[in-house]
Design a protein around this motif. Sequence first.
Motif, mmCIF file in Angstrom:
data_model
loop_
_atom_site.group_PDB
_atom_site.id
_atom_site.type_symbol
_atom_site.label_atom_id
_atom_site.label_comp_id
_atom_site.label_asym_id
_atom_site.label_seq_id
_atom_site.Cartn_x
_atom_site.Cartn_y
_atom_site.Cartn_z
ATOM 1 N N ASP A 198 0.796 -1.223 0.000
ATOM 2 C CA ASP A 198 0.000 0.000 0.000
ATOM 3 C C ASP A 198 0.830 1.277 0.000
ATOM 4 O OD1 ASP A 198 -2.391 -1.486 0.047
ATOM 5 O OD2 ASP A 198 -2.149 -1.817 2.194
ATOM 6 N N HIS A 199 2.155 1.140 -0.127
ATOM 7 C CA HIS A 199 3.019 2.312 -0.187
ATOM 8 C C HIS A 199 4.049 2.185 -1.311
ATOM 9 C CE1 HIS A 199 1.216 2.491 3.789
ATOM 10 N NE2 HIS A 199 1.422 3.797 3.755
ATOM 11 N N VAL A 200 4.876 1.147 -1.233
ATOM 12 C CA VAL A 200 5.907 0.973 -2.262
ATOM 13 C C VAL A 200 5.266 0.682 -3.617
ATOM 14 C CG1 VAL A 200 7.904 -0.386 -2.978
ATOM 15 C CG2 VAL A 200 7.590 0.166 -0.563
ATOM 16 N N GLN A 259 -2.246 3.055 11.008
ATOM 17 C CA GLN A 259 -2.288 3.750 9.725
ATOM 18 C C GLN A 259 -3.226 3.109 8.703
ATOM 19 O OE1 GLN A 259 2.391 4.495 9.767
ATOM 20 N NE2 GLN A 259 1.374 5.732 8.227
ATOM 21 N N LYS A 260 -3.363 1.809 8.766
ATOM 22 C CA LYS A 260 -4.168 1.120 7.754
ATOM 23 C C LYS A 260 -5.607 1.640 7.690
ATOM 24 C CE LYS A 260 -4.473 -3.593 5.928
ATOM 25 N NZ LYS A 260 -4.122 -5.014 6.221
ATOM 26 N N PRO A 261 -6.279 1.892 8.826
ATOM 27 C CA PRO A 261 -7.663 2.384 8.746
ATOM 28 C C PRO A 261 -7.794 3.745 8.069
ATOM 29 C CG PRO A 261 -7.203 1.485 10.934
ATOM 30 C CD PRO A 261 -5.892 1.571 10.220
ATOM 31 N N GLN A 262 -6.693 4.487 7.923
ATOM 32 C CA GLN A 262 -6.740 5.807 7.288
ATOM 33 C C GLN A 262 -6.366 5.764 5.805
ATOM 34 O OE1 GLN A 262 -7.855 8.498 8.889
ATOM 35 N NE2 GLN A 262 -8.132 7.297 10.761
ATOM 36 N N PRO A 264 -6.496 5.154 1.864
ATOM 37 C CA PRO A 264 -7.646 5.181 0.937
ATOM 38 C C PRO A 264 -8.151 3.805 0.519
ATOM 39 C CG PRO A 264 -6.044 6.831 0.309
ATOM 40 C CD PRO A 264 -5.404 6.024 1.401
ATOM 41 N N LYS A 265 -7.275 2.817 0.514
ATOM 42 C CA LYS A 265 -7.703 1.470 0.123
ATOM 43 C C LYS A 265 -8.663 0.879 1.139
ATOM 44 C CE LYS A 265 -5.666 -3.018 -1.166
ATOM 45 N NZ LYS A 265 -4.374 -3.736 -1.371
ATOM 46 N N TYR A 266 -8.598 1.363 2.376
ATOM 47 C CA TYR A 266 -9.414 0.795 3.453
ATOM 48 C C TYR A 266 -10.341 1.825 4.080
ATOM 49 C CZ TYR A 266 -5.416 -2.292 2.890
ATOM 50 O OH TYR A 266 -4.435 -3.091 2.349
ATOM 51 N N SER A 267 -10.460 2.999 3.454
ATOM 52 C CA SER A 267 -11.310 4.057 4.005
ATOM 53 C C SER A 267 -11.807 4.933 2.859
ATOM 54 C CB SER A 267 -10.514 4.909 5.003
ATOM 55 O OG SER A 267 -9.577 5.732 4.315
ATOM 56 N N SER A 268 -12.563 5.959 3.198
ATOM 57 C CA SER A 268 -13.057 6.910 2.196
ATOM 58 C C SER A 268 -12.111 8.092 2.025
ATOM 59 C CB SER A 268 -14.449 7.417 2.604
ATOM 60 O OG SER A 268 -14.381 8.055 3.876
ATOM 61 N N ASN A 269 -10.951 8.064 2.676
ATOM 62 C CA ASN A 269 -9.985 9.150 2.578
ATOM 63 C C ASN A 269 -9.398 9.274 1.175
ATOM 64 O OD1 ASN A 269 -10.200 9.921 5.230
ATOM 65 N ND2 ASN A 269 -8.390 8.808 5.925
ATOM 66 N N THR A 270 -9.041 10.501 0.807
ATOM 67 C CA THR A 270 -8.212 10.695 -0.375
ATOM 68 C C THR A 270 -6.759 10.415 0.025
ATOM 69 O OG1 THR A 270 -7.776 13.023 0.099
ATOM 70 C CG2 THR A 270 -9.768 12.510 -1.168
ATOM 71 N N TYR A 271 -5.885 10.329 -0.966
ATOM 72 C CA TYR A 271 -4.476 10.097 -0.646
ATOM 73 C C TYR A 271 -3.870 11.285 0.095
ATOM 74 C CZ TYR A 271 -4.187 5.684 -3.115
ATOM 75 O OH TYR A 271 -4.358 4.364 -3.484
ATOM 76 N N GLU A 272 -4.328 12.494 -0.227
ATOM 77 C CA GLU A 272 -3.826 13.666 0.490
ATOM 78 C C GLU A 272 -4.295 13.648 1.939
ATOM 79 O OE1 GLU A 272 -1.472 17.066 0.741
ATOM 80 O OE2 GLU A 272 -1.665 15.564 -0.853
ATOM 81 N N GLN A 273 -5.539 13.235 2.157
ATOM 82 C CA GLN A 273 -6.041 13.124 3.527
ATOM 83 C C GLN A 273 -5.279 12.052 4.309
ATOM 84 O OE1 GLN A 273 -10.182 12.439 2.493
ATOM 85 N NE2 GLN A 273 -10.770 14.498 3.182
#
Length: 692
Positions: A198-200, A259-262, A264-273
């Motif tokens: 989810d990062h690299v 961090q995982k709950p925040q 975007p793959k696991y929440s409604s957050n944007t990547y900037e959020q």
Amino acid sequence: MRKHIYALSGAGLLLSVSLTALTAQEHSGALPAPPDFAAQSEPNFVSLSDIQEFRALDKYNEPDWVTKKFVEAGTLPPVAERLPKEPLVYKTANMPDGVGVYGDVMRHVIGGRPEGWNYIGGQAQGWGGIDIGLSECLTRTGPLFTVKAEELEPMPNLAKSWEWSEDGHTLTMHLIEGAKWSDGDPFDSEDLMFYWEDHVLDANVSPLNGATPETFGVGTTLEAIDAYTVKWTFKEAFPKQYLWAMAYGTFCPGPAHIQKPQHPKYSSNTYEQYKNAFPPEFMNMPSMGAWAVVEYRPDDIVVMRRNPYYWKVDDQGNQLPYLNEMHYRLSTWSDRDVQAVAGSGDFSNLEQAENYVESLRRSAEDTAPARLQFGARTIGYALQPNLSSNGWGEPDTRAQAVRELNRDLNFRKAISIGLDRQRLGESLVRGPFTAIYPGGLYAGTSFYDAASTVYYPHDLEVAKSLLDGLGLVDTDGNGVRNFPADTANGADVEITLLANSDYGTDTNLAEGVIAMMEPLGLRVIANFQQGNARDDAATAGQFDWAVNRQGASMVSIVQNTAELAPTGPRVHPFHRGGTDGTLDLLPFEEELVAVVNKFIATNDNAERAELMKQYQRLYTENVYSIGLTQYPGALIVNKRFANIPAGAPIFMFNWAEDSVIRERLYVPADKQADHELHPETLPGEPGSAGPV
């Protein structure tokens, strides 16, 4: 007189190049030898096994106040239950001053400012050792400056051991079992997979120190076997080079449980959020490092307290760290040197050459509170031209025209030949400190070869003739050369120069470059940005030129090797892929990439040495970047601290904050001072207000 036709890449221009300009290709000369400047201390070289091991001990200890205030109160498990099955054990025989005592603070002063605590999501934490104190990585390289050359390889860390398959394409890693984050949550392979997948692998995320899939080899995969075992699969056989990439700062996982709950793959957050989900005010962010953040005051201080779950001990069973607290006073980088020399700060990497003379004078006094120790010339600055003509950074018409010039070898030669490097160095500090640096590998480092280094000496007339040959002439009489009429509407050649305003050395060198371009008829415009903004602009490709202090890849070569050339679309500092990820490599860059990939693929030292000779010649002959200056740094440490290893450089495999192994440093009881701001407290719950 015969004329040669040269195609300016991507611009559709056919430019006449005079014989005079072409002869500049032969304008190389002997590189002046660096002034003699012996390092003031040499390391005591040892084996890896002399430093550390993983094993269980019969008994473990901790500060008395932790036992009395937390364990006996039932708010914290006993120390033996907080440690992993087999902790990392530092051997006393390798500690310069032996087993330490608990207490006291190390007071840092830094010029950076924390954006937040989402390190793996791309947030800067202020630099100056903050991230090194909070993060731990699969392997570790900082202390390798003291390891025997024949045993040089990354140290086990979060990965306690590993083995290769018979064909060399699979690497099985065993993680430290039973280790915990500073909030008590187990550390396991989920944390690694969250970072990897989810990062690299997620192109929408840019981890702070630039980890990309290519950092670990094209086509490399990682999978979890169980909670404490992961398996790497590589295209190459036995690519041991990637073990170096698993150290700081490209494989230091974050706390997945927070961090995982925040994401975007696991929440409604944007990547900037997601990137900004853990701002500086978010206290007690879980850490695998020796300390965790418990207080932040904007433009004042960051305070970190000891991690009660830290998974390293000395061989007497004392849980580390010895120091209870870390301070990071938020000031300026120049003030860091001043306060360290004066004794109001405890630790500084003296790297701004402008401060050398006064620091040397003060440290020589009998009453000086700090010791100052110079190392080798491992600080180097280069002028880096943006070589991407594929849309990286969304350049306008002017910027695109500059990039096309940057891709022209004779233009890069003109800039290099137009710089008086001797004057640049002396503008920082006089004396035997600075050396002329043409670019590429640093003189004095293990892979450097003087015979493979091409140097174009300073000569204004030759530089001007090269620019003339490119059709860059002053058509409107204002003293500034113009583009040809069919390029950028024949406008003045204006070039923006990105530099970090947090460092006086960076801006001083940039101002020197600007001044030296004026006689050539080039108008260079300063774009000085504070650290975080500068980093964002550089990562986004929003620069024409950049003055940059280069990293570990140019010093050790074996660290961050993939960055030595554009081995992938998001790897290189000044040539990256466009929006579609496509790289528009110049022919010599393709050769550089091939050399770097061969270096990564082989473990034969003789072959590696030959490959780096090829690399150095390709780099300097083609003026890949324009070297500016090279000089030594000095480590300033308050005299009350013990266990400072001899010969510690401010930078080699990593910064000194990692190299000196801060978790082993201590202050003898009779020298301890009343500096703790939160005595007898520990980090609280993630997101809560301060320590408990």
